[in-house]
Write a protein that holds these residues in place. Structure first.
Motif, PDB file in Angstrom:
ATOM      1  N   PRO A  41     -69.657  53.343 -22.761  1.00  0.00           N
ATOM      2  CA  PRO A  41     -68.511  53.405 -21.834  1.00  0.00           C
ATOM      3  C   PRO A  41     -68.408  54.743 -21.108  1.00  0.00           C
ATOM      4  O   PRO A  41     -68.069  54.775 -19.921  1.00  0.00           O
ATOM      5  N   LEU A  42     -68.702  55.834 -21.817  1.00  0.00           N
ATOM      6  CA  LEU A  42     -68.564  57.135 -21.170  1.00  0.00           C
ATOM      7  C   LEU A  42     -69.589  57.300 -20.056  1.00  0.00           C
ATOM      8  O   LEU A  42     -69.270  57.769 -18.959  1.00  0.00           O
ATOM      9  N   PHE A  43     -70.818  56.872 -20.334  1.00  0.00           N
ATOM     10  CA  PHE A  43     -71.855  56.959 -19.316  1.00  0.00           C
ATOM     11  C   PHE A  43     -71.462  56.135 -18.097  1.00  0.00           C
ATOM     12  O   PHE A  43     -71.540  56.597 -16.962  1.00  0.00           O
ATOM     13  N   ALA A  44     -70.979  54.904 -18.350  1.00  0.00           N
ATOM     14  CA  ALA A  44     -70.615  54.028 -17.234  1.00  0.00           C
ATOM     15  C   ALA A  44     -69.479  54.641 -16.423  1.00  0.00           C
ATOM     16  O   ALA A  44     -69.520  54.659 -15.190  1.00  0.00           O
ATOM     17  N   PHE A  76     -61.240  44.875 -20.387  1.00  0.00           N
ATOM     18  CA  PHE A  76     -61.284  46.209 -19.811  1.00  0.00           C
ATOM     19  C   PHE A  76     -61.117  47.182 -20.966  1.00  0.00           C
ATOM     20  O   PHE A  76     -60.006  47.389 -21.439  1.00  0.00           O
ATOM     21  N   PHE A  77     -62.226  47.695 -21.470  1.00  0.00           N
ATOM     22  CA  PHE A  77     -62.239  48.629 -22.598  1.00  0.00           C
ATOM     23  C   PHE A  77     -61.397  48.096 -23.760  1.00  0.00           C
ATOM     24  O   PHE A  77     -60.511  48.774 -24.290  1.00  0.00           O
ATOM     25  N   ASN A  95     -51.692  43.695 -19.664  1.00  0.00           N
ATOM     26  CA  ASN A  95     -52.828  44.570 -19.408  1.00  0.00           C
ATOM     27  C   ASN A  95     -53.106  44.688 -17.914  1.00  0.00           C
ATOM     28  O   ASN A  95     -53.562  45.729 -17.439  1.00  0.00           O
ATOM     29  N   GLN A  96     -52.835  43.611 -17.178  1.00  0.00           N
ATOM     30  CA  GLN A  96     -52.979  43.695 -15.727  1.00  0.00           C
ATOM     31  C   GLN A  96     -52.034  44.752 -15.166  1.00  0.00           C
ATOM     32  O   GLN A  96     -52.391  45.507 -14.275  1.00  0.00           O
ATOM     33  N   ALA A 109     -69.904  44.674 -22.217  1.00  0.00           N
ATOM     34  CA  ALA A 109     -68.910  44.659 -23.286  1.00  0.00           C
ATOM     35  C   ALA A 109     -68.444  43.231 -23.566  1.00  0.00           C
ATOM     36  O   ALA A 109     -68.293  42.826 -24.725  1.00  0.00           O
ATOM     37  N   ASP A 110     -68.245  42.452 -22.483  1.00  0.00           N
ATOM     38  CA  ASP A 110     -67.851  41.045 -22.641  1.00  0.00           C
ATOM     39  C   ASP A 110     -68.893  40.293 -23.452  1.00  0.00           C
ATOM     40  O   ASP A 110     -68.570  39.508 -24.355  1.00  0.00           O
TER      41      ASP A 110
END
Lengths: 376, 295
Positions: free
Chosen positions: A131-134, A197-198, A207-208, A99-100
């Motif tokens: 994302p869902l698979f991961a 993260f997503f 976000n942390q 994703a990055d």
């Protein structure tokens, strides 16, 4: 001979005598207290830095929940939880790296451009872009590996120390394999420098904090799940297998299946912990999942009390905290301390700190009863 | 073909090292059912003994010869001490012994780091052992590896003779076969246990001396071998030497041939898969003592 006796209702764990209200409220109120502490007080009281550290410790605590189930209740000494932690972590990190890369318009994660052999993504990386698979893989993959190994091993009644050694060898094999595959797994460095993260940037402290809340919520949920397992019929069967496997077999159960479930569930929990560890810490590497960290997952549970869920979780948090505080200040002293912790906690207090209270109470009882004998 | 043969010889010498380490483990595991994770640190103790002796005895050959018995004693006494201090209190909890001895191994590693420093140290092999022998057909045998092979075979022989012929060996076999019966027959099982631990740990020290010839000496050198050595015990079956002998060489050769045809990391994984597959066939290992117990 013909006297009719009133049918006595047997008091079994499934037909318990009515418990006082206070007793019944003990577990829910303890859980509520834990939830308030983790979700309410800790985020208010701790700085961003400390909260991030706590998030990391809570990941270890999630692993400890599984260890408490498999080892504390099932007697399976799982010395390879790092494998499942790693599989979950790598599954998550692979997705986040992809994703990055997509965010910055790259086709490949940064380390692959450095060490990669070609410019094509390896085929087994491709599905992790989804994302869902991961997310599914962070749990499914560890559970599948545990199911295969567990099925083969338990079916043939390989147990005790043999099982412990095999699970440890698995941890060694996975970390060595990962190190060897520099081009596709990042080798010794692992997958590092995870940015998002997503869709949420992990550089942002807000976000942390969100990641912390996710981790704390997952821990609480898994503790509930484990608690339900502990008090269920299955939980009793598991303890029975731990204490006398042959007797359980003679009663008509298959101990292999009982153990398999505990091992697989514990693996799933470790996988989830690994997946959450990645956004919390920003790295997953072979050094975090090999033999040494795998044993480290067990020691926390041993110190707190392997068979006690709360004990195992608090023990894992305390040991992780001690490690990061002491190992910075006195690196050598920490190793001695850690070794001593194994010797003392496991050797002389097998019930862990959670049993201190019971031990003390029994001792007091013993002294008072012997005292009353003297007066009588 | 020559490559395969050379690789096999390397494998046999790896197997010889594994055998030296596993001999002690199979003794203590077979007799007492305890897993001693600090066994790897007894290897380290043997290796550092060689290093220290070489500092005072300048001749490499002589120091190596002196190191063999001294390392046996040093590691053996460490083992006996460990047994006396901790392990005998934990006989009823073999899995806990594993964790406790792991703690001991952590402390011993740190101790080595504090005494000798974290970096690896090196010893000088005697000139005689740095040569190679060419057998012909392109096959060369390193003298150091031949020496290790000889040492391992000699240890097996000595151990077999002790177990078969001496009163101590008779007692050890009796305890392995049936501890309770041995005890009511008047055997001081506690003392036998300590002697077994002494011999088993001493053999690890000898393995440490052998390892100085093929690799560096460092605080964590034991950990590299201990898992493989335990796998030898698991596959070979406990309580009997022949299982360990066959398995150690088989694993060594399999490992090094696989390493040649694939990579080190893949070889490790394949060997583990092979072991799990083997346990499907013989879950108790290659050879086991047949007992009437269920466990």
């Amino acid at each position: 001979m013909t006297t009719t006796t009133e049918p006595v209702k047997a008091v079994t764990p499934h037909n318990p005598p009515p418990t006082p209200l206070l007793e019944r409220l003990r577990v829910p109120s303890a859980f509520a207290l834990g939830a308030v502490l983790l979700l309410g007080i800790a985020p208010l009281a701790l700085s961003d830095f400390r909260l991030a550290l706590l998030a990391k410790y809570l990941c270890y605590a999630i692993v400890a929940v599984g260890v408490s189930l498999a080892w504390g209740r099932g007697g399976l000494l799982v010395l390879g939880q790092g494998v499942f932690f790693g599989l979950g972590g790598y599954a998550m990190a692979m997705h986040l790296k992809l994703a990055d890369a997509a965010d910055t318009g790259q086709k490949l994660p940064d380390f692959m451009q450095l060490y990669g052999t070609g410019d094509a993504l390896p085929w087994w990386w491709e599905p992790f872009a989804n994302p869902l698979f991961a997310l599914a893989m962070t749990v499914v993959l560890p559970m599948a590996v545990a199911a295969i190994l567990g099925f083969l091993v338990f079916r043939r009644r390989v147990k005790g120390a043999y099982f412990a050694i095999l699970s440890q060898a698995l941890a060694a094999a996975l970390s060595i394999w990962l190190i060897g595959q520099q081009a596709t797994t990042g080798g010794t460095n692992g997958l590092t420098d995870i940015q998002g993260f997503f869709g949420y940037s992990l550089d942002d402290p807000v976000n942390q904090r969100m990641v912390y809340f996710v981790i704390a919520a997952v821990l609480l949920l898994l503790m509930l799940l484990a608690r339900q397992l502990f008090v269920s019929r299955y939980g009793e069967l598991l303890v029975a297998v731990r204490d006398s496997e042959e007797r359980v077999r003679f009663l008509g159960y298959n101990p292999a299946n009982v153990k398999l479930v505990a091992y697989v569930v514990a693996a799933g929990m470790a996988g989830l912990a690994g997946a959450l560890f990645v956004p919390a810490v920003g790295i997953i590497s072979p050094a975090l999942i090999g033999i040494v960290p795998s044993i480290g997952f067990v020691i926390g549970a041993a110190v707190g009390g392997r068979a006690s869920l709360v004990g195992a979780v608090l023990g894992a948090i305390a040991v992780a905290w001690a490690q990061s505080t002491l190992s910075d200040a006195f690196p050598a002293g920490w190793t001695y301390f850690q070794g001593l912790l194994f010797v003392v906690a496991v050797g002389f207090l097998p019930g862990g700190l959670a049993s201190l209270w019971t031990v003390a109470r029994n001792r007091r009882k013993a002294t008072t009863s012997s005292g009353s004998e003297v007066t009588a | 073909m020559t490559v395969i043969l050379n690789q096999s010889f390397t494998g046999i010498s790896i197997g010889a090292v594994l055998l030296l380490i596993a001999l002690g483990l199979t003794l203590t595991f077979g007799q007492m059912g305890v897993i001693n994770m600090a066994h790897g640190e007894f290897i380290m103790a043997g290796a550092y003994t060689t290093y220290v002796l070489q500092k005072s005895i300048s001749s490499a050959g002589l120091s190596l010869l002196v190191a063999l018995p001294v390392a046996f004693l040093v590691a053996g006494l460490m083992g006996a001490l460990l047994e006396w201090l901790l392990i005998r209190r934990l006989y009823t909890r073999p899995l806990d012994t594993l964790l406790v001895t792991w703690g001991v191994s952590l402390m011993l590693q740190q101790l080595a780091r504090d005494i000798f420093g974290a970096p690896n140290v090196q010893t000088h092999a005697p000139d005689l052992l740095t040569d190679n022998i060419s057998v012909g057909g392109g096959i060369t045998l390193a003298n150091s590896r031949l020496f290790i092979l000889g040492l391992a075979l000699l240890s097996v022989l000595a151990l077999t003779l002790i177990l078969r012929l001496t009163p101590l060996g008779r007692r050890i076999r009796a305890v392995v076969q049936n501890r309770d019966l041995a005890e009511v027959s008047g055997i001081a099982t506690g003392r036998v246990d300590r002697m077994t631990f002494f011999i088993g740990s001493g053999l690890a020290g000898v393995a440490g001396v052998a390892l100085t010839l093929v690799g560096p000496i460092g605080p964590t050198m034991g950990t590299n071998y201990i898992v493989d050595a335990f796998l030898v015990v698991v596959v070979g079956g406990i309580g009997q030497l022949k299982g360990s002998v066959i398995t150690a060489f088989a694993l060594g050769v399999l490992q090094s041939v696989l390493e040649y045809s694939t990579t080190v990391s893949v070889a490790k994984v394949v060997v583990l898969v092979a072991i799990v597959a083997f346990l499907q066939w013989r879950p108790q290992g290659l050879y086991t003592l047949r007992t009437r117990s269920l466990a």
